[in-house]
Design a protein around this motif. Structure first.
Motif, short mmCIF file in Angstrom:
data_model
loop_
_atom_site.label_atom_id
_atom_site.label_comp_id
_atom_site.label_asym_id
_atom_site.label_seq_id
_atom_site.Cartn_x
_atom_site.Cartn_y
_atom_site.Cartn_z
N THR A 46 119.43 4.61 172.57
CA THR A 46 119.11 3.48 171.70
C THR A 46 119.09 3.91 170.24
OG1 THR A 46 117.75 2.49 173.44
CG2 THR A 46 117.38 1.71 171.20
N HIS A 47 119.65 3.07 169.36
CA HIS A 47 119.67 3.35 167.93
C HIS A 47 118.27 3.13 167.35
CE1 HIS A 47 120.76 3.60 163.81
NE2 HIS A 47 122.03 3.33 163.96
N PRO A 48 117.60 4.20 166.90
CA PRO A 48 116.29 4.01 166.27
C PRO A 48 116.46 3.34 164.90
CG PRO A 48 116.65 6.29 166.95
CD PRO A 48 117.97 5.61 166.96
N PRO A 49 115.38 2.76 164.38
CA PRO A 49 115.46 2.14 163.05
C PRO A 49 115.42 3.18 161.95
CG PRO A 49 113.24 1.95 163.92
CD PRO A 49 114.07 2.54 165.03
N PHE A 50 116.09 2.87 160.84
CA PHE A 50 115.95 3.71 159.67
C PHE A 50 114.53 3.54 159.11
CE2 PHE A 50 120.57 2.56 159.48
CZ PHE A 50 121.01 3.79 159.93
N ILE A 51 114.07 4.56 158.41
CA ILE A 51 112.71 4.51 157.89
C ILE A 51 112.59 3.41 156.85
CG2 ILE A 51 111.02 5.78 156.49
CD1 ILE A 51 111.98 8.32 157.88
N GLY A 52 111.59 2.56 157.00
CA GLY A 52 111.35 1.48 156.05
C GLY A 52 109.87 1.23 155.90
N GLY A 53 109.53 0.30 155.08
CA GLY A 53 108.13 -0.03 154.86
C GLY A 53 107.65 -1.12 155.81
N ALA A 54 106.49 -1.62 155.55
CA ALA A 54 105.90 -2.68 156.36
C ALA A 54 105.49 -3.80 155.42
CB ALA A 54 104.70 -2.16 157.15
N GLY A 55 106.43 -4.68 155.11
CA GLY A 55 106.16 -5.77 154.17
C GLY A 55 105.48 -6.93 154.87
N ALA A 56 105.34 -8.03 154.13
CA ALA A 56 104.73 -9.24 154.68
C ALA A 56 105.58 -9.77 155.83
CB ALA A 56 104.60 -10.29 153.60
#
Length: 358
Positions: A177-187
């Motif tokens: 499975t393709h993991p997600p790229f690192i990102g933030g946690a917005g609204a």
């Protein structure tokens, strides 16, 4: 008896985009595993080295930034081979993972082969998409696959293509499975003021379904804002999208540090593709709590078919419009953002375990 330390070399020599990002995230995932020593090797021109997510430790290799420079680098391959032999000799890897194939990878594969190092190649596309990739990409990737001991894909769709065609891979191929790229946690989606926000992001090429989106948006029947963001050649489809009310086309390269904010701006990320292997943008969208509308093509079906935050549709304008309207009218509960680091650790563990697959 205590397990010996496993030494893993991860390399990717692209300058921008998903390749270096995947290499960094995979290396970070490997570092989370017990008794694993990791060496990350990137191009000295990789954009991620200048981002806020720059890796702490990396070996840099001088590469190229144009076709002319690539030719020059090939002509001076002896110096690069010496550097690669030194890297492999000093680190003594047990396994080496190519995070995304590139033009110079055969040099590294040759060095690793002579050193007796197991080679794993992550193949993202069985064939280049129309207008995508670099010269001779398909041939170079086939040659690299012949040097590999293990192939990893991010969809069963790609794995099946690699194992069913005349030039099929003759080593084990495993779909993960393709993991997600690192990102933030917005609204969370739809918690902002104003019209719903739709985002299409990525290479602005015809196979991405720009024509389908241009026809679908006027059929949604709702006030909304749509951003089409990415880099690509000027085309009638982009001009048509630009002419639609409340649609903005931003034909530009998106810097590494802007990606999380861009995805978090959206309520829905739309993937109206004509063909696809899988979608890193879609994985990042789901992980950031966004909704996804994706067409039933290629690896997108398996990637999103069991996800409550995604709606799959036929690659036709009316079907895309209906899927968008469905989410706008009755969006399901949005789950919390996932632990990206844990997802990459899981991938790293699965890749190392995949050597036992026959």
């Amino acid at each position: 008896m205590r397990k010996a330390v496993e030494r893993v070399l991860v390399w990717q020599w692209g300058r921008r985009g998903a390749g270096p990002r995947i290499a960094v995230d995979l290396a970070d995932g490997l570092k989370r595993l017990p008794r694993t020593d990791v060496l990350l090797c990137l191009s000295d021109r990789a954009e991620i080295l200048r981002s806020r997510n720059a890796p702490d430790a990396v070996v840099k290799v001088a590469t190229y930034s144009s076709v002319c420079e690539l030719v020059g680098r090939i002509l001076t391959a002896l110096s690069l081979l010496k550097q690669l032999r030194r890297i492999v000799r000093d680190f003594r890897p047990d396994v080496a993972i190519c995070a995304m194939p590139g033009p110079l990878d055969l040099l590294m594969a040759g060095v690793l082969r002579r050193a007796g190092v197991r080679i794993v190649v992550i193949v993202h596309d069985a064939h280049p998409h129309p207008g995508d990739g670099y010269p001779f990409q398909a041939a170079l990737q086939r040659w690299l696959i012949r040097q590999a001991d293990q192939i990893v894909t991010f969809s069963r769709h790609v794995a099946d293509e690699l194992t069913s065609e005349p030039d099929r891979a003759h080593c084990p191929v495993i779909a993960l499975t393709h993991p997600p790229f690192i990102g933030g946690a917005g609204a969370m989606p739809f918690t902002h003021e104003g019209a719903p926000r739709i985002l299409m992001f990525g290479r602005l090429l015809p196979y991405k379904g720009l024509d389908l989106l241009a026809e679908a948006l006027p059929q949604v029947g709702r006030d909304l804002r749509c951003r089409v963001v990415g880099q690509g050649p000027d085309s009638p489809e982009l001009r048509r999208l630009s002419a639609l009310p409340h649609v903005s086309v931003e034909n530009r390269w998106v810097p590494e540090d802007e990606l999380p904010r861009l995805v978090e701006w959206a309520d829905i990320v739309v993937l109206p593709y004509h063909e696809a292997s899988q979608s890193g943008v879609g994985a990042m969208a789901i992980a950031s709590g966004r909704y996804v509308v994706a067409t039933r093509v290629g690896g997108l079906v398996e990637q999103f078919s069991d996800d409550a935050q995604a709606v799959l549709c036929v690659p036709e304008p009316s079907s895309i419009a209906k899927a968008l309207a469905t989410l706008l009218e009755a969006p399901p509960p949005s789950r919390p953002c996932v632990d990206n680091g844990q997802e990459w650790e899981n991938l790293a563990r699965d890749i190392l375990a995949s050597r036992n697959v026959s």
